[in-house]
Design a protein around this motif. Structure first.
Motif, PDB file in Angstrom:
ATOM      1  N   ASP B  34       0.828  -1.210   0.000  1.00 26.48           N
ATOM      2  CA  ASP B  34       0.000   0.000   0.000  1.00 26.48           C
ATOM      3  C   ASP B  34       0.860   1.256   0.000  1.00 26.48           C
ATOM      4  O   ASP B  34       0.576   2.217  -0.713  1.00 26.48           O
ATOM      5  N   THR B  35       1.878   1.247   0.814  1.00 27.65           N
ATOM      6  CA  THR B  35       2.737   2.423   0.889  1.00 27.65           C
ATOM      7  C   THR B  35       3.407   2.678  -0.457  1.00 27.65           C
ATOM      8  O   THR B  35       3.443   3.819  -0.942  1.00 27.65           O
ATOM      9  N   ILE B  36       3.926   1.614  -1.051  1.00 28.62           N
ATOM     10  CA  ILE B  36       4.554   1.776  -2.365  1.00 28.62           C
ATOM     11  C   ILE B  36       3.530   2.311  -3.363  1.00 28.62           C
ATOM     12  O   ILE B  36       3.820   3.236  -4.134  1.00 28.62           O
ATOM     13  N   LEU B  40       3.757   5.661  -5.614  1.00 25.29           N
ATOM     14  CA  LEU B  40       3.675   5.676  -7.073  1.00 25.29           C
ATOM     15  C   LEU B  40       2.528   6.569  -7.539  1.00 25.29           C
ATOM     16  O   LEU B  40       2.654   7.313  -8.503  1.00 25.29           O
ATOM     17  N   ARG B  41       1.422   6.487  -6.811  1.00 27.01           N
ATOM     18  CA  ARG B  41       0.289   7.329  -7.201  1.00 27.01           C
ATOM     19  C   ARG B  41       0.655   8.809  -7.117  1.00 27.01           C
ATOM     20  O   ARG B  41       0.391   9.584  -8.044  1.00 27.01           O
ATOM     21  N   ASP B  42       1.305   9.195  -6.011  1.00 31.03           N
ATOM     22  CA  ASP B  42       1.631  10.609  -5.832  1.00 31.03           C
ATOM     23  C   ASP B  42       2.699  11.061  -6.830  1.00 31.03           C
ATOM     24  O   ASP B  42       2.629  12.171  -7.370  1.00 31.03           O
ATOM     25  N   GLY B  47       3.730  14.021 -12.046  1.00 31.57           N
ATOM     26  CA  GLY B  47       4.280  13.915 -13.390  1.00 31.57           C
ATOM     27  C   GLY B  47       5.696  13.383 -13.422  1.00 31.57           C
ATOM     28  O   GLY B  47       6.436  13.632 -14.373  1.00 31.57           O
ATOM     29  N   ARG B  48       6.099  12.656 -12.387  1.00 32.07           N
ATOM     30  CA  ARG B  48       7.471  12.153 -12.339  1.00 32.07           C
ATOM     31  C   ARG B  48       7.609  10.777 -12.965  1.00 32.07           C
ATOM     32  O   ARG B  48       8.726  10.336 -13.243  1.00 32.07           O
ATOM     33  N   LEU B  49       6.531  10.060 -13.103  1.00 31.33           N
ATOM     34  CA  LEU B  49       6.594   8.732 -13.701  1.00 31.33           C
ATOM     35  C   LEU B  49       5.234   8.357 -14.276  1.00 31.33           C
ATOM     36  O   LEU B  49       4.245   9.073 -14.096  1.00 31.33           O
ATOM     37  N   LEU B  50       5.216   7.254 -14.974  1.00 32.34           N
ATOM     38  CA  LEU B  50       3.969   6.770 -15.567  1.00 32.34           C
ATOM     39  C   LEU B  50       3.495   5.560 -14.788  1.00 32.34           C
ATOM     40  O   LEU B  50       4.162   4.534 -14.740  1.00 32.34           O
ATOM     41  N   ALA B  56       5.432   0.936 -12.290  1.00 32.59           N
ATOM     42  CA  ALA B  56       5.551   2.225 -12.955  1.00 32.59           C
ATOM     43  C   ALA B  56       6.625   2.151 -14.022  1.00 32.59           C
ATOM     44  O   ALA B  56       7.518   1.306 -13.964  1.00 32.59           O
ATOM     45  N   LEU B  57       6.513   3.053 -14.989  1.00 38.62           N
ATOM     46  CA  LEU B  57       7.490   3.158 -16.073  1.00 38.62           C
ATOM     47  C   LEU B  57       7.897   4.618 -16.222  1.00 38.62           C
ATOM     48  O   LEU B  57       7.156   5.513 -15.824  1.00 38.62           O
TER      49      LEU B  57
END
Lengths: 246, 246
Positions: B34-36, B40-42, B47-50, B56-57
């Motif tokens: 959940d933390t990860i 990733l969501r934030d 706009g730092r990753l997809l 994530a990519l």
DNA sequence: TTTCATTTTGCACGATATTGCATGAAGCTG
DNA sequence: CAGCTTCATGCAATATCGTGCAAAATGAAA
């Protein structure tokens, strides 16, 4: 392997090879064919490729001619290309001549290849787009329409300033006494310059070129370091030249 | 481990590995998935990753090959290309910039076109192969991987020696006061040189480029002679500039 | 130091996505 | 037409996701 990542990989492979075969991909990626099929279906729905029976094709006409030419490329060219692809190692600087034989190399190069490719063939340079780690140096000049490579004083000058590890040279004749030759005078002169710029020189020769001499001489056989052919080593090949059989 | 610190670590990992897998990271960092996922969501929201299913990519444009962009040749680009193809007349010397919009020109050019095309785009040069009467001048240099055109001092030098009748320039922004602009500094400098080498300068602009300014300025609007758009003439367009509506 | 609001984290749980397999339909080849 | 491959669909198992909620940690104010 993430789903999205895998689909990107499929698109890269499509751009590189000009086609995708579902069953091959399933075997190679260790996935069921269903998963590959679902990927292809979804990518087609997004308009990223053209779904066909058995796999997929690019829907951009840009890639179509090359795919067609590759299909026409004989099994011999394929075999030569597969064997020669190993000559290009990470970190090297490689001069690549024009011609369909060299175009056939593209599908056999690893997508993460990291090296420098120098070429005067716009088609080859454009085909290197999917290889993100490859540094592409394009040699400019007036395009010689027969072979679609840059020629002339500008190209001569650019190649003469260069030092490379390997040169993949295209020729129309490899002859024991005449050496390497080709049909056009200006091209021959340019190929001589390309050859001199590299430490190693490799030629991929289909059987119809062995023992043949064309009008314009590029260099003596001694300038050659590696010859790739489909059959046995020619008996007249000087011993210092490495021979690879495809 | 601080939250911010952990997120920086994630971005480093992403840059290093090219992907992030949520479950792996949770195990490795001894945190719940959940933390990860929240990280990733934030990071995706910033706009730092997809964010993709499972991890994530990177969203760097390097990772979006041009094949994808090319496939998105919209109807608008087609319409622009059809309208602009008429700008190239027999006997002219035309500089053609890279980009998918200009690639779309190819199908609209007459096969017997007789003129001189100067380009630093290997893809465009290769696509001109069927036009037997076209003299193609290829500008060399190191390929800028984002747009796949030759750049650098060699290309600058080559364009600066040239005189052409028309330049088809690719830009990412056409703005009433800022002028013509693009996203990369070196590309902007090269485009300025290309533009100065030609008597007429035409830009094909999809609606998303009108009124937009990018980071690097190529030239003032006064340098432009023809603007091709899909809609009505922009009210802010100086009167001396020809407007073509597709 | 204590108190309290805020943030972070882990867990539960229902929803959604992905994958492989089974089955029958459709397509290709000789 | 016959044999084979490829495809589409449904289904079940597993993985991942989003949300709500409570416990723990943090930090500022009392």
């Amino acid at each position: 392997m993430l789903t999205t990542q895998r689909r990107s990989l499929l698109l890269e492979r499509l751009a590189r090879d000009g086609r995708l075969v579902a069953s091959d991909l399933a075997a190679e990626l260790a996935l069921s064919e269903d998963t590959i099929r679902r990927d292809l279906r979804d990518l087609a729905a997004e308009g990223r490729l053209l779904r066909v029976h058995g796999g997929a094709l690019p829907l951009s006409p840009t890639h179509q001619p090359m795919a067609q030419r590759r299909d026409m490329a004989s099994d011999e060219k394929q075999a030569l290309a597969r064997r020669a692809a190993g000559l290009i190692q990470p970190g090297m600087t490689v001069i690549v001549d024009g011609g369909t034989t060299h175009q056939a190399l593209i599908p056999f190069l690893p997508l993460d290849l990291s090296c420098t490719i120098v070429t005067h063939s716009p088609a080859f340079a454009a085909a290197l787009e999917p290889f993100r780690a490859v540094d592409v140096i394009l040699i400019g000049g007036r395009l010689f329409r027969h072979s679609m490579v840059a020629t002339g004083a500008v190209a001569q000058e650019a190649f003469s300033r260069l030092r490379a590890d390997l040169c993949l040279l295209g020729v129309t004749g490899v002859h024991p006494t005449v050496g390497l030759s080709t049909g056009d005078a200006e091209e021959a002169a340019l190929k001589t310059t390309m050859l001199r710029a590299a430490g190693e020189v490799a030629v991929l020769a289909t059987p119809d070129k062995l023992g043949v001499s064309s009008r314009w001489v590029i260099a003596q056989l001694t300038a050659l370091t590696t010859l790739v052919t489909v059959g046995a080593r020619p008996y007249w090949l000087p011993p210092h030249i490495t021979h690879l059989s495809a």
